[in-house]
Design a protein around this motif. Structure first.
Motif, mmCIF file in Angstrom:
data_model
loop_
_atom_site.group_PDB
_atom_site.id
_atom_site.type_symbol
_atom_site.label_atom_id
_atom_site.label_comp_id
_atom_site.label_asym_id
_atom_site.label_seq_id
_atom_site.Cartn_x
_atom_site.Cartn_y
_atom_site.Cartn_z
ATOM 1 N N HIS A 12 0.970 -1.411 -0.292
ATOM 2 C CA HIS A 12 0.017 0.146 0.259
ATOM 3 C C HIS A 12 0.988 0.951 -0.040
ATOM 4 O O HIS A 12 0.094 2.515 -0.418
ATOM 5 C CB HIS A 12 -0.902 -0.199 0.760
ATOM 6 C CG HIS A 12 -2.232 -0.941 1.228
ATOM 7 N ND1 HIS A 12 -1.713 -1.742 0.556
ATOM 8 C CD2 HIS A 12 -4.255 -0.535 0.625
ATOM 9 C CE1 HIS A 12 -3.373 -3.033 0.849
ATOM 10 N NE2 HIS A 12 -4.033 -1.776 0.441
ATOM 11 N N LYS A 13 1.744 1.334 0.752
ATOM 12 C CA LYS A 13 2.881 2.396 0.596
ATOM 13 C C LYS A 13 3.120 2.619 -0.643
ATOM 14 O O LYS A 13 3.549 3.653 -0.957
ATOM 15 C CB LYS A 13 3.911 1.985 1.326
ATOM 16 C CG LYS A 13 5.574 3.127 1.773
ATOM 17 C CD LYS A 13 4.776 4.375 2.086
ATOM 18 C CE LYS A 13 5.692 5.813 2.220
ATOM 19 N NZ LYS A 13 5.997 6.533 3.071
ATOM 20 N N LEU A 14 3.130 1.947 -1.657
ATOM 21 C CA LEU A 14 4.566 1.601 -2.557
ATOM 22 C C LEU A 14 2.762 1.736 -4.118
ATOM 23 O O LEU A 14 3.046 3.196 -4.807
ATOM 24 C CB LEU A 14 5.073 0.548 -3.259
ATOM 25 C CG LEU A 14 5.971 -0.282 -3.230
ATOM 26 C CD1 LEU A 14 6.673 -1.665 -3.322
ATOM 27 C CD2 LEU A 14 7.318 1.379 -3.513
ATOM 28 N N GLU A 52 13.084 6.542 -3.066
ATOM 29 C CA GLU A 52 13.253 7.296 -2.173
ATOM 30 C C GLU A 52 12.306 7.207 -1.426
ATOM 31 O O GLU A 52 12.478 7.565 -0.350
ATOM 32 C CB GLU A 52 14.127 8.410 -2.976
ATOM 33 C CG GLU A 52 14.931 8.493 -3.225
ATOM 34 C CD GLU A 52 16.275 7.548 -2.971
ATOM 35 O OE1 GLU A 52 15.952 8.096 -1.136
ATOM 36 O OE2 GLU A 52 17.268 6.695 -3.209
ATOM 37 N N HIS A 53 11.592 7.844 -2.232
ATOM 38 C CA HIS A 53 9.574 8.208 -1.487
ATOM 39 C C HIS A 53 9.531 6.395 -1.244
ATOM 40 O O HIS A 53 8.827 6.903 0.413
ATOM 41 C CB HIS A 53 9.032 8.216 -2.283
ATOM 42 C CG HIS A 53 8.482 9.791 -3.320
ATOM 43 N ND1 HIS A 53 8.922 10.172 -2.410
ATOM 44 C CD2 HIS A 53 8.265 10.376 -4.184
ATOM 45 C CE1 HIS A 53 9.522 11.621 -3.299
ATOM 46 N NE2 HIS A 53 8.676 11.899 -4.556
ATOM 47 N N GLN A 75 9.431 4.286 7.399
ATOM 48 C CA GLN A 75 9.704 3.425 7.832
ATOM 49 C C GLN A 75 8.282 3.263 8.418
ATOM 50 O O GLN A 75 7.327 4.324 8.903
ATOM 51 C CB GLN A 75 10.834 3.277 9.347
ATOM 52 C CG GLN A 75 12.092 3.148 9.446
ATOM 53 C CD GLN A 75 12.330 2.275 7.861
ATOM 54 O OE1 GLN A 75 12.353 1.241 7.811
ATOM 55 N NE2 GLN A 75 13.228 2.636 6.978
ATOM 56 N N TYR A 76 7.759 1.642 8.133
ATOM 57 C CA TYR A 76 6.346 1.773 8.610
ATOM 58 C C TYR A 76 6.716 0.045 9.059
ATOM 59 O O TYR A 76 7.450 -0.798 8.449
ATOM 60 C CB TYR A 76 5.574 1.925 8.067
ATOM 61 C CG TYR A 76 6.029 1.393 6.371
ATOM 62 C CD1 TYR A 76 6.335 2.945 5.109
ATOM 63 C CD2 TYR A 76 5.162 0.630 5.634
ATOM 64 C CE1 TYR A 76 6.761 2.583 4.327
ATOM 65 C CE2 TYR A 76 6.359 0.143 4.335
ATOM 66 C CZ TYR A 76 6.637 1.373 3.603
ATOM 67 O OH TYR A 76 7.325 1.264 1.810
ATOM 68 N N PRO A 77 5.856 -0.780 9.821
ATOM 69 C CA PRO A 77 5.699 -1.995 9.761
ATOM 70 C C PRO A 77 5.706 -3.290 8.320
ATOM 71 O O PRO A 77 4.728 -2.477 8.038
ATOM 72 C CB PRO A 77 4.482 -2.220 10.766
ATOM 73 C CG PRO A 77 4.142 -0.957 11.235
ATOM 74 C CD PRO A 77 4.670 0.123 9.903
ATOM 75 N N ARG A 132 8.696 -8.310 6.028
ATOM 76 C CA ARG A 132 10.220 -7.837 5.328
ATOM 77 C C ARG A 132 10.997 -6.843 6.097
ATOM 78 O O ARG A 132 10.591 -5.203 5.647
ATOM 79 C CB ARG A 132 10.554 -8.395 4.170
ATOM 80 C CG ARG A 132 11.870 -8.221 3.612
ATOM 81 C CD ARG A 132 11.819 -8.880 2.526
ATOM 82 N NE ARG A 132 13.288 -8.646 1.730
ATOM 83 C CZ ARG A 132 14.701 -9.294 0.222
ATOM 84 N NH1 ARG A 132 12.995 -9.324 -0.523
ATOM 85 N NH2 ARG A 132 15.024 -8.892 0.519
ATOM 86 N N PRO A 133 12.382 -6.769 6.119
ATOM 87 C CA PRO A 133 12.911 -4.669 6.451
ATOM 88 C C PRO A 133 12.596 -4.697 5.284
ATOM 89 O O PRO A 133 12.854 -5.748 4.612
ATOM 90 C CB PRO A 133 13.827 -5.277 7.058
ATOM 91 C CG PRO A 133 14.205 -6.411 7.752
ATOM 92 C CD PRO A 133 13.351 -7.238 7.073
ATOM 93 N N LEU A 134 13.137 -3.561 5.016
ATOM 94 C CA LEU A 134 12.828 -2.447 4.118
ATOM 95 C C LEU A 134 14.209 -1.997 3.085
ATOM 96 O O LEU A 134 14.934 -1.573 4.012
ATOM 97 C CB LEU A 134 12.079 -1.403 3.817
ATOM 98 C CG LEU A 134 10.851 -1.035 4.945
ATOM 99 C CD1 LEU A 134 10.130 0.341 4.332
ATOM 100 C CD2 LEU A 134 10.022 -1.605 3.605
ATOM 101 N N GLU A 135 14.542 -2.996 2.227
ATOM 102 C CA GLU A 135 15.842 -2.892 2.068
ATOM 103 C C GLU A 135 15.959 -2.317 0.734
ATOM 104 O O GLU A 135 15.339 -2.685 -0.554
ATOM 105 C CB GLU A 135 16.539 -4.718 1.645
ATOM 106 C CG GLU A 135 16.522 -5.268 3.637
ATOM 107 C CD GLU A 135 16.155 -6.256 2.899
ATOM 108 O OE1 GLU A 135 17.141 -7.248 1.910
ATOM 109 O OE2 GLU A 135 15.834 -7.535 3.809
#
Ligand code: NAD
Length: 354
Positions: free
Chosen positions: A241-243, A323-324, A329-331, A334-337
């Motif tokens: 949803h963020k993407l 970049e956006h 950071q949000y839950p 998998r960590p955001l890599e």
């Protein structure tokens, strides 16, 4: 397996579901204690809005048909003024997420109760989330004043939703349920609703493609949309949803198509970190392979776009999109890599099967 700890809160909301249920509109307005409804729609759906106003007769305050994507603040202000001038004591939003969104913008400011009549599968009617665009920036927030008090789901109203939009809107709904299955604040009720919602849409979309006016398939799809929208309204969303928010907001890509294209790649990104959720998604879609592949195949096999390059995204903008997506950071399981998210975007742009 032991039951994990969870917190579950339910918000009061009335849902009236079934073919022909629009006939209960006057009863439902009455049940809200309202006497004068302002009917909201997009310009394209004005005929449906007028039908609704006719059904309400003296209880219709008027029709405001200027809902557009992303709820510009100017439109919201104008609609609020019209509602006040006409003495409306409730708003009836007939349409997709854009029209429901306009209703929410009115409710946020005035507290006017909203009755939503969804005609797409976006699911906004089941959430307390609103979005308003000001000076090119879409601000979203959560406020229970904007949650529609009543929702009338009448599948007959979506018989004419074009097949292409039906498929992408249906996969937009699946995205809510899919991310709900690995949400940080998930709970067993939402898990059940998510699996049932994905299964209903997974069955309905190919049937709608084959026979767009199939009443049973339309009913199944709207039922799935209700379930998936409820999940969206109850648990937190993650990377997918963020993407999509970033791609839609910063690069003006169409909402449902963007969800459809990105979802398989977001699921592939999270697959190793959320194996149980992936197994549930894949099972709900009736596949024996992975969740990401099942969603990709559902889109491709039903004629939906699978590449961001085909809906107007420029390859040169992928770095900025990345970049956006990494900004806050949000839950997410998998960590955001950075490198992996950049690769995800490249794959979505090219439309490769994950
Ligand atoms: P939409 O509401 O923008 O509708 C797209 C077009 O389809 C419009 O022209 C509309 O009039 C038309 N349409 C709708 N139903 C139709 C029908 N049955 N037959 C023919 N035409 C029809 O699209 P959407 O995908 O439903 O909503 C997208 C918007 O909703 C986005 O802005 C998104 O951010 C928002 N949204 C918000 C939430 C939330 O919880 N706040 C949830 C989902 C979507």
């Amino acid at each position: 397996m032991t039951t994990p700890s969870f917190i579950y809160t339910s918000a009061p909301q009335r849902v009236v579901f079934g073919a022909g249920s629009l006939q209960h509109l006057a009863r439902e307005i009455d049940a809200l204690g309202a006497r004068r409804a302002l009917v909201l729609s997009t310009p394209e759906q004005r005929p449906q809005a007028e039908r609704v106003a006719d059904m309400l007769g003296a209880h219709a305050a008027g029709v405001f048909d200027r809902a557009v994507m992303h709820v510009p603040i100017e439109t919201a202000r104008e609609a609020r003024e019209v509602a006040a001038r006409l003495g409306a004591d409730c708003a009836v939003a007939i349409g997709g997420g854009s029209t429901t969104g306009l209703g929410k913008a009115i409710a946020l400011d005035s507290g006017l109760p909203i009755l939503a009549i969804p005609t797409t599968y976006a699911g906004s009617e089941m959430t307390p989330i609103y979005g308003i665009t000001e000076a090119g920036m879409k601000k979203t927030g959560k406020d229970f004043r904007v949650l529609p008090r009543t929702v009338i789901y009448d599948p007959e109203l979506s018989l004419g939703l074009p097949v292409g939009m039906s498929v992408t809107s249906g996969i937009n709904a699946i995205a809510h349920a899919a991310e709900g299955l690995y949400a940080v604040d998930s709970n067993p009720i939402m898990d059940l609703m998510a699996q049932e919602g994905i299964a209903a849409l997974g069955r309905a979309l190919p049937a709608i493609r084959a026979t767009p006016k199939d009443p049973a398939a339309r009913s199944d799809a709207l039922y799935g949309a209700w379930l998936c929208g409820t999940v969206l309204g109850n648990v937190g969303m993650a990377l997918h949803h963020k993407l999509c928010h970033t791609l839609g907001g910063s690069f003006n890509l169409p909402h449902a198509e963007t969800h459809t294209i990105v979802l398989p790649h977001a699921l592939a990104y999270n697959a190793g970190a959320a194996p149980e959720a992936m197994a549930k998604i894949a099972k709900a879609l009736g596949g024996s392979g992975g969740a990401a592949q099942a969603v990709y195949d559902l889109a491709r096999d039903n004629g939906a776009p699978v590449a961001l390059r085909d809906i107007g995204m420029k390859e040169a903008d992928l770095d900025l999109a990345c970049e956006h997506a990494l900004k806050n950071q949000y839950p997410n399981p998998r960590p955001l890599e950075r490198a992996a998210i950049r690769a995800l975007l490249q794959n979505a742009w090219e439309g490769v099967r994950p």
